[in-house]
Design a protein around this motif. Structure first.
Motif, short mmCIF file in Angstrom:
data_model
loop_
_atom_site.label_atom_id
_atom_site.label_comp_id
_atom_site.label_asym_id
_atom_site.label_seq_id
_atom_site.Cartn_x
_atom_site.Cartn_y
_atom_site.Cartn_z
N ASN A 1 23.90 -71.45 110.39
CA ASN A 1 24.28 -70.74 109.37
C ASN A 1 24.23 -69.20 109.53
O ASN A 1 23.66 -68.58 108.67
CB ASN A 1 23.62 -71.05 107.94
N ASP B 1 25.16 -79.38 109.42
CA ASP B 1 25.97 -78.63 108.57
C ASP B 1 27.38 -78.70 108.72
O ASP B 1 27.89 -78.25 109.70
CB ASP B 1 25.48 -76.92 108.61
N SER C 1 29.56 -77.91 106.14
CA SER C 1 30.12 -77.43 104.78
C SER C 1 31.62 -76.56 105.11
O SER C 1 32.32 -76.63 103.86
CB SER C 1 29.27 -76.72 104.11
N GLN C 2 31.63 -76.00 105.99
CA GLN C 2 32.99 -75.20 106.25
C GLN C 2 34.09 -75.89 107.03
O GLN C 2 35.09 -75.33 107.28
CB GLN C 2 32.67 -73.81 106.72
N TYR D 1 27.18 -76.37 118.19
CA TYR D 1 28.10 -75.96 117.28
C TYR D 1 29.33 -75.79 117.60
O TYR D 1 29.72 -75.69 118.76
CB TYR D 1 27.42 -74.44 116.82
N LYS E 1 21.32 -64.43 109.79
CA LYS E 1 20.76 -65.65 108.97
C LYS E 1 20.31 -65.37 107.94
O LYS E 1 19.29 -64.58 107.51
CB LYS E 1 19.67 -66.06 110.17
N GLY F 1 18.36 -70.76 105.43
CA GLY F 1 19.52 -71.20 106.08
C GLY F 1 19.22 -71.67 107.38
O GLY F 1 18.47 -71.43 108.04
N SER F 2 20.03 -72.90 107.88
CA SER F 2 20.15 -73.38 109.08
C SER F 2 20.60 -72.48 110.28
O SER F 2 20.96 -71.37 109.86
CB SER F 2 20.82 -74.68 109.27
#
Lengths: 113, 116
Positions: free
Chosen positions: A100, B56, B58-59, B33, A92, A96-97
């Motif tokens: 992430n 998120d 982003s990807q 997720y 991690k 970052g979250s």
């Protein structure tokens, strides 16, 4: 981009031998997690390391987090056939979250009885 | 506790077709997720939800991929149109706390997608 490198990619051992996989990040990590994925299965959480220099043990498995929080290792003592699978580290990045997590490509362990 | 449920387990489609995957996280897990795992690689995050909001993405290749979690519980991931390089295992995961915590990910069994 940010990467987590993991080596080796493959490791073949005789049952009873030791095994180590290494994980390196290009940037400082806030924590690192380790997962195991059996053939045909999904990743299963093993452990999380948070502190610099941290060492944790789970029976025959020893996990270390480097002093600079950029590398980690997983060591298995006296491997057994039940240890077969792919071991992933996931780092991690600071700031970052939780999602992430940057996963390494994994080390695939095979154990010959 | 019941684990993360995903369906279908396998899916084979032709390129340019569309496909949808479903995920039901562990009860009470606020964070969900979607990961893509190409053979021989580690999981790569596509999108993260906190309750019904996107944290998120982003990807996520937004020209062809979409995901929703309308009621903050189960989620769907759609690909339209599919490309050959989308062949992979799509893993859903959930965790019990918010985006800044360090709780572990609980993965489902995944959907293995083959695009021909």
């Amino acid at each position: 981009g940010q990467q987590v490198m993991q080596i080796p990619q493959y490791q073949h051992v005789q049952e009873g031998e030791d095994f180590t996989t290494y994980c390196n990040s290009s940037t400082t990590l806030s924590n690192i997690q380790w997962y195991k994925q059996r053939p045909g299965g999904h990743p299963v959480f093993l452990i999380q390391l948070v502190k610099s220099g941290e060492v944790k043990k789970q029976k025959r498995l020893t996990f270390q987090f480097g002093e600079a929080k950029k590398n980690s290792s997983l060591h298995i003592t006296a491997t057994q056939t039940t240890d077969v699978g792919t071991y992933f580290c996931a780092g991690k990045i600071y700031g970052g979250s939780q999602g992430n997590l940057i996963f390494g490509k994994g080390t695939k362990l095979s154990v010959k009885p | 506790e019941a684990g993360v449920a995903q369906s279908p387990r396998y899916k084979i489609i032709e390129k340019r077709q569309s496909v949808a995957f479903w995920c039901n996280p562990i009860s009470g897990h606020a964070t969900l997720y979607w990961y893509q795992q190409i053979l021989g690689q580690g999981p790569k995050l596509l999108i993260q939800f906190q309750n019904n909001g996107v944290v998120d993405d982003s990807q996520l290749p937004k020209d062809r991929f979409s995901a929703e979690r309308l009621k903050g519980v189960d989620s769907t991931l759609k690909i339209q149109p599919a490309k050959l390089e989308d062949s992979a295992v799509y893993l859903c995961a959930s965790s019990s706390t918010g985006q800044w915590n360090n709780s572990p990910l609980h993965f489902g069994n995944g959907t293995r997608l083959t695009v021909t």
